[in-house]
Design a protein around this motif. Structure first.
Motif, mmCIF file in Angstrom:
data_model
loop_
_atom_site.group_PDB
_atom_site.id
_atom_site.type_symbol
_atom_site.label_atom_id
_atom_site.label_comp_id
_atom_site.label_asym_id
_atom_site.label_seq_id
_atom_site.Cartn_x
_atom_site.Cartn_y
_atom_site.Cartn_z
ATOM 1 N N GLY A 1 0.937 -1.382 0.219
ATOM 2 C CA GLY A 1 0.181 0.055 -0.184
ATOM 3 C C GLY A 1 0.542 1.365 0.150
ATOM 4 O O GLY A 1 0.890 1.918 -0.635
ATOM 5 N N GLY A 2 1.719 1.366 0.693
ATOM 6 C CA GLY A 2 2.853 1.926 0.294
ATOM 7 C C GLY A 2 3.911 2.895 0.110
ATOM 8 O O GLY A 2 3.939 3.739 -0.414
ATOM 9 N N SER A 3 3.621 1.239 -1.157
ATOM 10 C CA SER A 3 5.020 1.785 -1.943
ATOM 11 C C SER A 3 4.164 2.381 -3.306
ATOM 12 O O SER A 3 5.116 2.583 -3.856
ATOM 13 N N ILE A 4 2.962 2.431 -3.823
ATOM 14 C CA ILE A 4 2.519 3.393 -4.567
ATOM 15 C C ILE A 4 2.540 4.736 -4.115
ATOM 16 O O ILE A 4 2.953 5.314 -5.443
ATOM 17 N N LEU A 5 2.394 5.084 -3.309
ATOM 18 C CA LEU A 5 2.920 6.116 -2.762
ATOM 19 C C LEU A 5 3.966 6.848 -2.755
ATOM 20 O O LEU A 5 4.478 8.079 -3.483
ATOM 21 N N GLY A 6 4.648 6.091 -2.760
ATOM 22 C CA GLY A 6 6.332 6.839 -2.686
ATOM 23 C C GLY A 6 7.309 6.536 -4.034
ATOM 24 O O GLY A 6 7.871 7.602 -3.752
ATOM 25 N N LEU A 7 6.398 5.875 -5.022
ATOM 26 C CA LEU A 7 6.568 6.408 -5.720
ATOM 27 C C LEU A 7 6.128 7.749 -7.402
ATOM 28 O O LEU A 7 6.983 8.092 -7.638
ATOM 29 N N VAL A 8 4.994 7.005 -6.838
ATOM 30 C CA VAL A 8 4.021 8.437 -7.091
ATOM 31 C C VAL A 8 4.458 10.100 -6.157
ATOM 32 O O VAL A 8 4.586 11.138 -7.203
ATOM 33 N N GLY A 9 4.616 10.132 -5.602
ATOM 34 C CA GLY A 9 5.277 11.447 -4.777
ATOM 35 C C GLY A 9 6.257 12.148 -5.220
ATOM 36 O O GLY A 9 5.991 13.331 -5.395
ATOM 37 N N PRO A 10 7.301 11.403 -5.651
ATOM 38 C CA PRO A 10 8.184 12.571 -6.013
ATOM 39 C C PRO A 10 8.076 13.025 -6.872
ATOM 40 O O PRO A 10 8.845 14.300 -7.877
ATOM 41 N N PHE A 11 7.290 12.458 -8.340
ATOM 42 C CA PHE A 11 6.696 12.611 -9.628
ATOM 43 C C PHE A 11 5.955 13.672 -8.665
ATOM 44 O O PHE A 11 5.801 15.184 -9.950
ATOM 45 N N VAL A 12 4.747 14.248 -8.126
ATOM 46 C CA VAL A 12 3.997 14.908 -7.957
ATOM 47 C C VAL A 12 4.400 16.506 -7.410
ATOM 48 O O VAL A 12 4.672 17.533 -8.307
ATOM 49 N N LEU A 13 5.817 16.115 -6.405
ATOM 50 C CA LEU A 13 6.375 16.983 -6.201
ATOM 51 C C LEU A 13 6.983 17.538 -7.326
ATOM 52 O O LEU A 13 7.355 18.874 -6.926
ATOM 53 N N MET A 14 7.361 17.182 -8.113
ATOM 54 C CA MET A 14 8.426 17.792 -9.809
ATOM 55 C C MET A 14 7.945 18.063 -10.442
ATOM 56 O O MET A 14 8.159 18.959 -10.871
ATOM 57 N N PHE A 15 6.853 17.998 -10.608
ATOM 58 C CA PHE A 15 5.633 18.867 -11.647
ATOM 59 C C PHE A 15 5.290 19.802 -10.881
ATOM 60 O O PHE A 15 4.929 20.916 -11.705
ATOM 61 N N VAL A 16 4.838 20.128 -9.344
ATOM 62 C CA VAL A 16 4.542 21.188 -8.902
ATOM 63 C C VAL A 16 5.454 21.808 -8.931
ATOM 64 O O VAL A 16 5.178 22.943 -8.454
ATOM 65 N N VAL A 17 6.997 22.019 -8.668
ATOM 66 C CA VAL A 17 7.769 22.418 -9.046
ATOM 67 C C VAL A 17 8.697 23.361 -9.819
ATOM 68 O O VAL A 17 8.727 24.632 -10.537
ATOM 69 N N PHE A 18 8.078 22.352 -11.304
ATOM 70 C CA PHE A 18 8.657 22.853 -12.485
ATOM 71 C C PHE A 18 6.850 23.864 -12.561
ATOM 72 O O PHE A 18 7.057 24.560 -13.303
#
Length: 102
Positions: free
Chosen positions: A11-28
């Motif tokens: 359950g936590g692995s999906i959030l761990g994989l998607v989280g950095p991509f979401v953060l990267m999109f917000v920064v961009f």
């Protein structure tokens, strides 16, 4: 000799994989996309506000005064005799805004 650690629940692995991509999109978005949209909006407003008599500079660096203006064409007076026709999108910026003479 070495033992691999067993993975915990999935359950936590999906959030761990998607989280950095979401953060990267917000920064961009806040560092690149939003400022570019604001700059484009400001430039389009400047192009719409142009009128006869405004002194402008083209993207190529040519200085002139607007003589005629249509939706997509601008005629510039470079000196007393020379008039040049440009695309409205080729205007870089307005140097001074002409005052209404009544």
């Amino acid at each position: 000799m070495f033992q691999l650690a067993s993975s915990t629940g999935g359950g936590g692995s999906i959030l761990g994989l998607v989280g950095p991509f979401v953060l990267m999109f917000v920064v961009f978005y806040f560092l690149l996309i939003r400022p570019q949209q604001k700059k484009t909006k400001t430039r389009n407003a400047m192009l719409k506000a142009l009128k006869k008599g405004d002194k402008i500079v083209t993207i190529g660096g040519l200085h002139g005064t607007i003589v005629e203006l249509s939706d997509d064409i601008v005629v510039l007076r470079v000196n007393d005799v020379t008039k040049l026709t440009f695309d409205r999108g080729s205007i870089s910026h307005a140097v001074t805004i002409a005052e209404d003479k009544e």
